[in-house]
Scaffold this motif. Structure first.
Motif, PDB file in Angstrom:
ATOM      1  N   UNK A  83     142.704  52.952  31.220  1.00 15.90           N
ATOM      2  CA  UNK A  83     142.684  53.759  32.432  1.00 15.90           C
ATOM      3  C   UNK A  83     143.655  54.928  32.314  1.00 15.90           C
ATOM      4  N   UNK A  84     144.860  54.652  31.844  1.00 18.14           N
ATOM      5  CA  UNK A  84     145.866  55.710  31.706  1.00 18.14           C
ATOM      6  C   UNK A  84     145.434  56.762  30.676  1.00 18.14           C
ATOM      7  N   UNK A  85     144.886  56.319  29.553  1.00 19.00           N
ATOM      8  CA  UNK A  85     144.470  57.288  28.538  1.00 19.00           C
ATOM      9  C   UNK A  85     143.262  58.093  28.999  1.00 19.00           C
ATOM     10  N   UNK A  86     142.366  57.482  29.770  1.00 15.47           N
ATOM     11  CA  UNK A  86     141.221  58.225  30.307  1.00 15.47           C
ATOM     12  C   UNK A  86     141.681  59.284  31.305  1.00 15.47           C
ATOM     13  N   UNK A  87     142.618  58.922  32.165  1.00 16.96           N
ATOM     14  CA  UNK A  87     143.147  59.897  33.118  1.00 16.96           C
ATOM     15  C   UNK A  87     143.887  61.031  32.414  1.00 16.96           C
ATOM     16  N   UNK A  88     144.648  60.698  31.380  1.00 13.99           N
ATOM     17  CA  UNK A  88     145.364  61.731  30.633  1.00 13.99           C
ATOM     18  C   UNK A  88     144.380  62.682  29.947  1.00 13.99           C
ATOM     19  N   UNK A  89     143.314  62.144  29.397  1.00 13.38           N
ATOM     20  CA  UNK A  89     142.298  62.973  28.757  1.00 13.38           C
ATOM     21  C   UNK A  89     141.613  63.869  29.768  1.00 13.38           C
ATOM     22  N   UNK A  90     141.275  63.321  30.924  1.00 14.53           N
ATOM     23  CA  UNK A  90     140.634  64.102  31.970  1.00 14.53           C
ATOM     24  C   UNK A  90     141.540  65.230  32.452  1.00 14.53           C
ATOM     25  N   UNK A  91     142.811  64.936  32.666  1.00 18.81           N
ATOM     26  CA  UNK A  91     143.754  65.966  33.104  1.00 18.81           C
ATOM     27  C   UNK A  91     143.952  67.044  32.036  1.00 18.81           C
ATOM     28  N   UNK A  92     144.087  66.634  30.781  1.00 15.74           N
ATOM     29  CA  UNK A  92     144.268  67.606  29.702  1.00 15.74           C
ATOM     30  C   UNK A  92     143.035  68.502  29.567  1.00 15.74           C
ATOM     31  N   UNK A  93     141.850  67.921  29.675  1.00 21.76           N
ATOM     32  CA  UNK A  93     140.625  68.711  29.589  1.00 21.76           C
ATOM     33  C   UNK A  93     140.538  69.699  30.745  1.00 21.76           C
ATOM     34  N   UNK A  94     140.867  69.246  31.935  1.00 26.23           N
ATOM     35  CA  UNK A  94     140.857  70.134  33.091  1.00 26.23           C
ATOM     36  C   UNK A  94     141.842  71.281  32.957  1.00 26.23           C
ATOM     37  N   UNK A  95     143.038  70.989  32.460  1.00 21.94           N
ATOM     38  CA  UNK A  95     144.039  72.046  32.279  1.00 21.94           C
ATOM     39  C   UNK A  95     143.611  73.054  31.224  1.00 21.94           C
ATOM     40  N   UNK A  96     143.053  72.571  30.118  1.00 23.03           N
ATOM     41  CA  UNK A  96     142.581  73.485  29.070  1.00 23.03           C
ATOM     42  C   UNK A  96     141.451  74.357  29.610  1.00 23.03           C
ATOM     43  N   UNK A  97     140.517  73.769  30.356  1.00 24.10           N
ATOM     44  CA  UNK A  97     139.427  74.542  30.945  1.00 24.10           C
ATOM     45  C   UNK A  97     139.962  75.583  31.915  1.00 24.10           C
ATOM     46  N   UNK A  98     140.934  75.196  32.711  1.00 26.26           N
ATOM     47  CA  UNK A  98     141.532  76.132  33.666  1.00 26.26           C
ATOM     48  C   UNK A  98     142.206  77.291  32.936  1.00 26.26           C
ATOM     49  N   UNK A  99     142.903  77.001  31.836  1.00 23.24           N
ATOM     50  CA  UNK A  99     143.541  78.061  31.058  1.00 23.24           C
ATOM     51  C   UNK A  99     142.509  78.976  30.403  1.00 23.24           C
ATOM     52  N   UNK A 100     141.431  78.401  29.883  1.00 23.76           N
ATOM     53  CA  UNK A 100     140.418  79.215  29.218  1.00 23.76           C
ATOM     54  C   UNK A 100     139.633  80.084  30.193  1.00 23.76           C
ATOM     55  N   UNK A 101     139.452  79.605  31.416  1.00 19.94           N
ATOM     56  CA  UNK A 101     138.677  80.354  32.397  1.00 19.94           C
ATOM     57  C   UNK A 101     139.548  81.212  33.314  1.00 19.94           C
ATOM     58  N   UNK A 102     140.816  81.301  33.028  1.00 19.09           N
ATOM     59  CA  UNK A 102     141.762  81.984  33.902  1.00 19.09           C
ATOM     60  C   UNK A 102     141.407  83.455  34.141  1.00 19.09           C
ATOM     61  N   UNK A 103     141.035  84.165  33.122  1.00 13.11           N
ATOM     62  CA  UNK A 103     140.782  85.594  33.265  1.00 13.11           C
ATOM     63  C   UNK A 103     139.334  85.960  33.524  1.00 13.11           C
ATOM     64  N   UNK A 104     138.461  85.009  33.658  1.00 14.02           N
ATOM     65  CA  UNK A 104     137.032  85.290  33.835  1.00 14.02           C
ATOM     66  C   UNK A 104     136.670  85.500  35.288  1.00 14.02           C
ATOM     67  N   UNK A 105     135.632  86.297  35.478  1.00 12.05           N
ATOM     68  CA  UNK A 105     135.079  86.497  36.810  1.00 12.05           C
ATOM     69  C   UNK A 105     133.732  85.801  36.856  1.00 12.05           C
ATOM     70  N   UNK A 106     133.373  85.277  37.998  1.00  9.80           N
ATOM     71  CA  UNK A 106     132.138  84.513  38.119  1.00  9.80           C
ATOM     72  C   UNK A 106     131.070  85.319  38.808  1.00  9.80           C
TER      73      UNK A 106
END
Length: 114
Positions: free
Chosen positions: A91-114
């Motif tokens: 459970x802890x490793x799944x949550x850590x993976x989910x949070x890390x993926x979300x943060x990386x996605x947020x960083x990659x999409x930071x400068x994009x316009x939708x």
């Protein structure tokens, strides 16, 4: 389907050889997947064989869980003794993976316009 298997096994073989040759502490198939990803990224296109056969191949991926099911039966005493600890770790490793993926996605999409 043979083309796809040759691609995957070829990259796995190269990854295994590279890891063993360099003495890295990394599974060979993981290195093979990184090499395959790098190749596809550099080509900026997916070869026709991979594009055509991958959906059919993914339909049979459930066969890969058969050895894991056998391991569950073989390690049943250990799982019954330490099951709650393993569940907590998963459970802890799944949550850590989910949070890390979300943060990386947020960083990659930071400068994009939708």
């Amino acid at each position: 389907m043979l083309d796809l298997l040759l691609w995957l096994l070829g990259y796995q073989l190269v990854g295994e050889a590279l890891v063993r040759g360099m003495g890295w502490q990394m599974p060979g198939p993981v290195m093979g997947l990184l090499l395959l990803f790098s190749t596809l990224w550099l080509r900026r296109a997916v070869p026709a064989a991979l594009q055509r056969e991958t959906p059919r191949f993914l339909g049979h991926m459930s066969l890969l869980f058969i050895p894991a099911g056998g391991a569950l039966l073989a390690y049943a005493p250990m799982l019954s003794a330490h099951g709650w600890q393993l569940a907590l770790i998963m459970l802890a490793s799944s949550l850590a993976t989910l949070l890390a993926t979300g943060l990386v996605l947020k960083l990659l999409l930071r400068g994009r316009r939708y």
